[in-house]
Design a protein around this motif. Structure first.
Motif, PDB file in Angstrom:
ATOM      1  N   PRO A 333       0.812  -1.216   0.000  1.00  0.00           N
ATOM      2  CA  PRO A 333       0.000   0.000   0.000  1.00  0.00           C
ATOM      3  C   PRO A 333       0.843   1.263   0.000  1.00  0.00           C
ATOM      4  O   PRO A 333       2.040   1.238   0.283  1.00  0.00           O
ATOM      5  CB  PRO A 333      -0.815  -0.119   1.295  1.00  0.00           C
ATOM      6  N   LYS A 334       0.173   2.382  -0.279  1.00  0.00           N
ATOM      7  CA  LYS A 334       0.851   3.666  -0.398  1.00  0.00           C
ATOM      8  C   LYS A 334       0.908   4.444   0.915  1.00  0.00           C
ATOM      9  O   LYS A 334       1.333   5.600   0.916  1.00  0.00           O
ATOM     10  CB  LYS A 334       0.153   4.526  -1.455  1.00  0.00           C
ATOM     11  N   PRO A 353       6.330   4.328 -13.081  1.00  0.00           N
ATOM     12  CA  PRO A 353       4.956   3.991 -12.686  1.00  0.00           C
ATOM     13  C   PRO A 353       4.305   2.954 -13.586  1.00  0.00           C
ATOM     14  O   PRO A 353       3.352   2.293 -13.174  1.00  0.00           O
ATOM     15  CB  PRO A 353       4.224   5.340 -12.754  1.00  0.00           C
ATOM     16  N   ARG A 354       4.826   2.775 -14.796  1.00  0.00           N
ATOM     17  CA  ARG A 354       4.284   1.731 -15.665  1.00  0.00           C
ATOM     18  C   ARG A 354       4.617   0.337 -15.139  1.00  0.00           C
ATOM     19  O   ARG A 354       3.977  -0.642 -15.509  1.00  0.00           O
ATOM     20  CB  ARG A 354       4.822   1.894 -17.088  1.00  0.00           C
ATOM     21  N   LYS A 359      -2.851   0.429 -10.570  1.00  0.00           N
ATOM     22  CA  LYS A 359      -3.911   1.428 -10.474  1.00  0.00           C
ATOM     23  C   LYS A 359      -5.227   0.811 -10.010  1.00  0.00           C
ATOM     24  O   LYS A 359      -6.013   1.459  -9.318  1.00  0.00           O
ATOM     25  CB  LYS A 359      -4.073   2.123 -11.824  1.00  0.00           C
ATOM     26  N   ASP A 360      -5.476  -0.443 -10.386  1.00  0.00           N
ATOM     27  CA  ASP A 360      -6.724  -1.101  -9.963  1.00  0.00           C
ATOM     28  C   ASP A 360      -6.833  -1.157  -8.449  1.00  0.00           C
ATOM     29  O   ASP A 360      -7.912  -0.968  -7.883  1.00  0.00           O
ATOM     30  CB  ASP A 360      -6.788  -2.541 -10.504  1.00  0.00           C
ATOM     31  N   TRP A 361      -5.726  -1.456  -7.802  1.00  0.00           N
ATOM     32  CA  TRP A 361      -5.729  -1.697  -6.366  1.00  0.00           C
ATOM     33  C   TRP A 361      -5.238  -0.502  -5.559  1.00  0.00           C
ATOM     34  O   TRP A 361      -5.279  -0.523  -4.329  1.00  0.00           O
ATOM     35  CB  TRP A 361      -4.864  -2.918  -6.036  1.00  0.00           C
ATOM     36  N   SER A 407      -3.674  -5.936 -16.436  1.00  0.00           N
ATOM     37  CA  SER A 407      -4.711  -4.931 -16.182  1.00  0.00           C
ATOM     38  C   SER A 407      -4.280  -3.547 -16.647  1.00  0.00           C
ATOM     39  O   SER A 407      -4.559  -2.532 -15.997  1.00  0.00           O
ATOM     40  CB  SER A 407      -5.080  -4.899 -14.692  1.00  0.00           C
ATOM     41  N   ARG A 408      -3.589  -3.491 -17.792  1.00  0.00           N
ATOM     42  CA  ARG A 408      -3.147  -2.208 -18.336  1.00  0.00           C
ATOM     43  C   ARG A 408      -3.549  -2.087 -19.797  1.00  0.00           C
ATOM     44  O   ARG A 408      -3.554  -3.079 -20.536  1.00  0.00           O
ATOM     45  CB  ARG A 408      -1.623  -2.067 -18.214  1.00  0.00           C
TER      46      ARG A 408
END
Length: 712
Positions: A333-334, A353-354, A359-361, A407-408
């Motif tokens: 987590p962030k 970031p790629r 991004k989903d989670w 998921s991208r």
């Protein structure tokens, strides 16, 4: 000795110097030996040598005091006077580093298999002083200091020293011990001070508090017999029936120690061979069920101390129950207090970031290509095996690790060096963690939750496989749940949803999962997916579970499904234990216990799970799309036939060719009256003619297990 510049003294005074030990402590000079100590606001400071000699120190600047003695002073304490009150303490800055050159070399190489023994916080005795040695990896930091309840949460007097190119920082703090709460303060390259929990902390405060806690263990294990037995055989050749359990909601309010007797009594009576705990590593948000980890080395303190968890696992082992734990190396987590941008820059996460963000989670992805990060994760797996004696790790979200485009959309991912979509660094990491775990801990199980057709998940790393012991069979799960949810009237058109899994059942070593993911987010319960009235739902449940337990592969069932919980699972409340007061659901509960008992007693159902030569489809001479039948054999020629009638009506005088002639004992009938069924069957046995042909009664929504002994 050249006088120290005001800038250096000010940096040390404020805890912002990268090497405070070069100023504080003891240093040789042309006039003898200089003793320096930081004691801001003191009226008087004296160094008391081992022989009792008191050496007054002179104030230099910013609370830094100094004295010169003729000979090396050896051990000494510092006596500081504040408003007439004396405080005598050891000085941590007089001590040599608590981490050695070999450890630093291995850390930089990413090859320290016992990383938890050198990084983090450890109770130590150094040069006659008891205290805690703190070490942390923060290569982008300009300065690092420790704040905690031992210094009034002011870290300016507890600055750490940089250990050079390794990126490791170190400080020994005398006079503190187990239970001390602490955090690291890190001065970023941008000049900002940030607070972080210890990535290597082995204990943490109870959330929502976020400080790390110094811990030590004095636990004495009593599971030697279990570990010895485990090491003798591979899990693939043993029975494995897994009860997946979320400790916080199985029965709310239980501690690790409270849970021991209750889980042993319940799971033991139900006959499961293993308990699989949803992640028990520390996590800030309970609603993540543990899948967003902030403390990879800290068992969550929600349920007690690390030794309390050791007690639970030890007790389970002594009761003959294995322990699997979910492990989450795929993302983190962030939360600002944890691993994200740990030293002010992308460190544990991939900087691109790629590749560094899900991004989903809303989570970050580890930089698997960085030596120290890979080491952090590999050592973490070994930590759970070594320190907590777990028998297996179920690795979460492996597919998200394997593919750069997971998921991208186009443009949101970067290909690997060969132009492909595979995450080569993550693949190498998985191979390393699996190979190392199996090398060090024979008999354990590494289990992949992998939802694609990636080849060789359970192939050995020596054959370019990922090296897992098992893979969750997500295809079987999706197809079989879709089938069993259909009205029996229409199932004849969808037989392939059940039988397709036989095509690939031996391509990997599979676990068949009906997991927590299938009973949340609006999916309802397993019972709720079943068609028909209440009796038919329960009959379908029994038939489905008997088919599942008979199918090649190990089994996993999430808590509550064993008694047909009707409501969807929620982590915020107990299971619906009151349902066991309902006779029909108590009968389903008894049926699952019988399933496990018969399963364990009959080796054909587990001893050659990975061997297609031990499996055969049955169907002649009267093929019926609602009937699925197959046979399984063990190493000694014993056979179990699994015969499923998924239609809503009984089938009498049903002809079936069995693989052996003679008497087949009916060892399980899901339609037995004792389990709430209609009681139709074959009076306990089926006898074939000389060619192996038999005539059976197949109960409605029922499954039969027939056993034939090799010497019968």
């Amino acid at each position: 000795m050249t006088p120290l510049s005001p800038d250096i003294l000010d940096a040390v005074a404020h805890g912002a110097h990268h090497d405070p030990h070069s100023v504080l402590g003891v240093h040789e000079s042309s006039d003898g030996w200089v003793i320096r100590a930081r004691r801001p606001l003191a009226a008087e400071v004296v160094a008391v040598l081992d022989d009792g000699t008191a050496v007054p120190l002179t104030h230099l600047r910013g609370g830094i005091w100094e004295a010169t003695v003729e000979s090396f002073p050896g051990r000494y304490t510092v006596r500081a006077t504040y408003d007439g009150t004396e405080h005598v303490t050891d000085d941590g800055y007089r001590h040599s580093p608590s981490i050695g050159e070999l450890d630093l070399h291995l850390i930089a190489e990413g090859r320290h298999e016992e990383l938890w023994r050198v990084l983090g916080a450890h109770v130590r005795e150094i040069d006659g002083s008891q205290g805690v040695a703190f070490t942390v990896w923060a290569p982008n930091a300009r300065a690092v200091r420790i704040k905690g309840d031992f210094n009034g949460w002011d870290g300016s007097g507890s600055a750490m020293r940089s250990m050079g190119g390794s990126g490791v920082w170190e400080l020994f703090v005398p006079g503190i011990g187990v239970g001390t709460r602490y955090k690291f303060e890190i001065l970023t390259r941008g000049g900002q001070w940030i607070e972080k929990a210890d990535p290597m902390a082995r204990a943490a405060e109870v959330p929502p508090a976020t400080a790390s806690v110094v811990t030590d263990t004095a636990y004495e294990w009593s599971d030697d017999a279990w570990i010895e037995e485990r090491s003798r055989t591979a899990p693939v050749d043993r029975p494995m029936s897994i009860y997946e359990l979320h400790l916080g909601s199985w029965k709310q309010g239980l501690s690790y120690r409270d849970a021991a007797d209750q889980i042993i009594d319940y799971v033991g009576a139900q006959g499961f061979t293993h308990v699989e705990f949803l992640p028990l590593a520390e996590h800030p948000f309970g609603g993540s069920w543990g899948y967003q980890v902030s403390g990879y080395y800290a068992p969550t303190s929600r349920f007690g101390s690390p030794d309390d968890l050791r007690y639970l696992i030890d007790r389970l082992h002594q009761a003959g129950i294995g322990v699997i734990m979910d492990w989450v190396p795929g993302h983190f987590p962030k939360d600002a207090f944890a691993l994200a941008r740990f030293d002010g820059e992308a460190l544990y996460e991939h900087p691109d970031p790629r590749r560094g963000e899900h991004k989903d989670w809303g989570t970050l992805i580890f930089d698997y290509g960085r030596n120290e990060v890979r080491n952090f994760l590999v050592a973490n797996a070994l930590y759970w095996f070594e320190e907590f004696h777990v028998d297996g790790l179920r690795v979460d979200a492996v597919a998200s690790m394997l593919y750069l485009d997971y998921s991208r959309n186009d443009g949101e991912w970067a290909p690997n060096q060969f132009g492909g979509r595979e995450n080569l660094e993550a693949i190498r990491f998985l191979q390393e963690v699996n190979a190392t775990s199996y090398k060090r801990y024979p008999g354990i199980a590494m289990i992949a939750e992998e939802s694609t057709s990636f080849p060789g998940v359970t192939a050995p790393t020596s054959a370019a496989g990922l090296g897992f012991g098992f893979k969750w069979n997500m295809g079987w799960m999706n197809d079989s749940l879709q089938y069993i949810g259909r009205d029996p009237m229409y199932r004849s058109h969808h037989e392939g949803e059940l039988s397709f899994s036989f095509v690939y059942a031996f391509s990997e070593n599979f676990v068949l999962p009906i997991s927590h993911d299938e009973v949340v987010h609006g999916k309802g319960s397993l019972f709720g997916r079943m068609p028909g009235d209440h009796w038919q739902k329960l009959a379908n449940m029994r038939a489905f579970l008997a088919y599942m337990w008979g199918h090649p592969g190990k089994q996993l069932l999430f808590m509550g499904q064993e008694f047909g919980q009707m409501s969807e699972w929620s982590e915020s409340r107990d299971l619906d234990w009151w349902m066991l007061d309902q006779p029909a659901h108590r009968q389903l509960h008894g049926f699952v216990a019988e399933l496990n008992r018969v399963y364990k007693d009959h080796a054909p159902l587990w001893s050659r799970d990975h061997d297609g030569a031990a499996f055969s489809r049955l169907g002649a001479p009267a093929w019926n799309p609602n009937v699925l039948a197959f046979a399984r054999r063990d190493h000694h020629g014993n056979t179990v036939a699994v015969i499923c009638n998924f239609s809503g009506v009984p089938l009498g005088d049903f002809p079936l060719d069995l693989p052996e002639s003679g008497t087949w004992t009916e060892v399980l009938n899901s339609d037995a009256e004792a389990f709430g069924g209609s009681g139709q069957g074959n009076l306990g046995a089926v006898t074939t003619d000389a060619r192996g042909s038999a005539t059976l009664t197949l109960p409605p929504l029922g499954v039969l297990w027939l056993h034939h002994r090799a010497d019968a």
